[in-house]
Design an enzyme around this catalytic site. Structure first.
Site, PDB file in Angstrom:
ATOM      1  N   THR A 157      50.184 -41.886  99.277  1.00 36.50           N
ATOM      2  CA  THR A 157      50.441 -40.588  99.916  1.00 36.50           C
ATOM      3  C   THR A 157      49.875 -39.500  99.005  1.00 36.50           C
ATOM      4  O   THR A 157      48.706 -39.165  99.093  1.00 36.50           O
ATOM      5  CB  THR A 157      51.945 -40.382 100.194  1.00 36.50           C
ATOM      6  N   LYS A 183      52.915 -47.682  95.088  1.00 31.18           N
ATOM      7  CA  LYS A 183      52.582 -46.287  95.360  1.00 31.18           C
ATOM      8  C   LYS A 183      53.775 -45.465  94.923  1.00 31.18           C
ATOM      9  O   LYS A 183      54.932 -45.880  94.993  1.00 31.18           O
ATOM     10  CB  LYS A 183      52.250 -46.062  96.826  1.00 31.18           C
ATOM     11  N   THR A 194      62.536 -46.063  93.988  1.00 23.07           N
ATOM     12  CA  THR A 194      61.989 -44.845  94.564  1.00 23.07           C
ATOM     13  C   THR A 194      60.479 -44.837  94.592  1.00 23.07           C
ATOM     14  O   THR A 194      59.841 -43.975  94.028  1.00 23.07           O
ATOM     15  CB  THR A 194      62.526 -43.641  93.807  1.00 23.07           C
ATOM     16  N   GLU A 280      53.225 -36.248  90.410  1.00 25.07           N
ATOM     17  CA  GLU A 280      52.621 -35.098  91.099  1.00 25.07           C
ATOM     18  C   GLU A 280      52.382 -33.943  90.136  1.00 25.07           C
ATOM     19  O   GLU A 280      53.302 -33.433  89.505  1.00 25.07           O
ATOM     20  CB  GLU A 280      53.516 -34.661  92.261  1.00 25.07           C
ATOM     21  N   ASN A 406      54.496 -29.687  96.291  1.00 22.32           N
ATOM     22  CA  ASN A 406      55.702 -29.864  97.086  1.00 22.32           C
ATOM     23  C   ASN A 406      56.108 -28.636  97.875  1.00 22.32           C
ATOM     24  O   ASN A 406      56.944 -28.717  98.765  1.00 22.32           O
ATOM     25  CB  ASN A 406      56.858 -30.312  96.164  1.00 22.32           C
ATOM     26  N   THR A 411      53.454 -29.325 105.558  1.00 24.50           N
ATOM     27  CA  THR A 411      52.545 -28.562 106.401  1.00 24.50           C
ATOM     28  C   THR A 411      51.126 -28.534 105.865  1.00 24.50           C
ATOM     29  O   THR A 411      50.235 -28.048 106.559  1.00 24.50           O
ATOM     30  CB  THR A 411      53.037 -27.114 106.538  1.00 24.50           C
TER      31      THR A 411
END
Length: 411
Positions: A157, A183, A194, A280, A406, A411
């Site tokens: 992702t 992942k 997680t 991230e 994040n 969107t």
């Protein structure tokens, strides 16, 4: 960089390194970006002894419930997984997860309840089943022993790199392998588990020791990783063992079991490091090594508390040797600690620097500290000076980009 262990050689192939497995991945249309693969498949030549562990989040993705039900007999022959939509908090979630299995089973000519199903992505959006159904024939046709890379891409992702590891080792004089891919980049604070991780092995092993080994190693690896303190809803680790290596079958926790356990640790520990390093927005891999603990619980609790601290993570991003944030995290860890015995050091490829002894600061060079903490892999070493136990946890720095990623993830 992979961390090596004596007796275990790294090999290529990820989930297809083990005998008896094929994999594939493609873009089916769940994700709008056509350059992103979003549907993956792993198959075994025959039903394989299988085990899994799951997230402890009270909100669980529908695929987990379906997979738990399918693995009640300790067997599975395939994994079907999509990325882009998590199939969580949807009224038709169980139905869609079962449909994914049925579609795959029909194409692969196997029992639907022999399939592990997983989804990852945005929570709360309905999962369209039509793209999966339309793509399944092509997905099945593309199954190959070198399809591991396509599968690894299909489960990503916000990951920026594929995460694959496989090892070869001797078990009872027989060459055996364990391979896997994972992942995970955000919403990472495993309380198992997680992220998504799929493992394969050609070792011959009974269901009970396989489940014991997986749970035990996960507790020492994935459950010691934290990117952002958020435990996900969907994620799990599954392991299929084909038995095609033809080693003496492992039925008890004997020396062969211990060797298998060690091989599994090499794979999962390295995958854990990859997940932490690819957090991230991350620029640095952080490793907290706790020694001198009075028991394993204290060691693991302290290590996880430090690696989860947002203030500590932010300081590492800025290459600031703010060791007080380490002591602060140790102080609120959910265990008793004599803070007046604690020593802290920082280390990297650029050197090592002691910053705290006996719970108090000591003189150090800020220039050297900046150099040590500017490396892309940093160790924070904590000695509790209270016993003989130790533990390791992994994480990453907290950067501006984490908020950017994040802030508009959906969107």
């Amino acid at each position: 960089m992979l961390v090596k262990f004596e007796g275990f050689a790294f090999v290529d192939g990820g989930v297809t390194a083990s005998k008896g497995f094929q994999a594939a991945g493609l873009h089916c249309g769940i994700r709008a970006n056509k350059t992103k693969k979003d549907l993956g498949l792993i198959t075994a030549n025959k039903p394989a002894v299988s085990a899994a562990v799951y997230t402890q989040n009270k909100v669980k993705g529908a695929p987990l419930d379906v997979t738990k039900d399918h693995l009640k007999n300790g067997k599975a022959q395939a994994v079907i997984v999509n990325s882009g939509i998590a199939n969580t908090c949807n009224a038709d979630g169980i139905e869609k997860a079962e449909l994914m299995c049925a579609i795959a089973a029909n194409e692969l000519d196997m029992a639907s309840d022999d399939i592990i199903v997983a989804s990852t992505g945005v929570i709360g959006q309905p999962l369209p089943i039509e793209p999966i159904e339309e793509a399944m024939p092509d997905l099945a046709k593309s199954l190959a022993i070198d399809g591991n890379g396509d599968f690894a891409q299909a489960i990503m992702t916000t990951d920026t790199v594929k995460k694959e590891v496989a090892v070869e080792f001797l078990l009872g004089g027989v060459k055996c392998r364990i391979g896997g891919c994972a992942k995970g980049s955000g919403m990472i604070h495993p309380n198992m588990a997680t992220m998504l991780c799929f493992l394969t092995s050609d070792v011959s092993i009974a269901p009970e020791p396989l489940q014991i080994a997986l749970k035990q190693v996960v507790d020492e690896t994935f459950n010691m990783v934290s990117i952002d303190g958020d435990t996900s809803t969907n994620d799990m680790v599954s392991l299929m063992a084909s038995g095609e290596a033809k080693n003496p079958k492992i039925v008890t926790q004997d020396e062969n079991f211990e060797m298998f356990l060690n091989g599994l640790y090499v794979v999962l520990m390295n995958l854990s490091r990859m997940i932490a390093k690819d957090g991230e927005g991350a620029t640095k891999l952080l490793e907290c090594i706790v020694s001198g603990a009075k028991d394993k619980h204290q060691a693991k609790t302290v290590a996880k508390s430090v690696i989860t601290s947002s203030l500590f993570k932010a300081a590492m991003f800025g290459a600031d040797a703010n060791w007080g944030r380490v002591l602060c995290a140790i102080g609120y860890a959910d265990c008793e600690v004599d803070v007046h015995k604690v020593d802290v050091s920082f280390a990297s490829k650029c050197g090592m620097l002691a910053v705290c002894e006996g719970g108090s600061g000591i003189d150090f060079s800020e220039e050297i500290a900046k150099e040590v903490l500017s490396a892309d892999e940093i160790k924070v070493m904590v000695n509790l000076n209270s016993g003989e136990e130790s533990a390791v946890s992994w994480g990453c720095d907290l950067t501006y980009d984490y908020v950017k990623i994040n802030g508009d993830y959906r969107t």
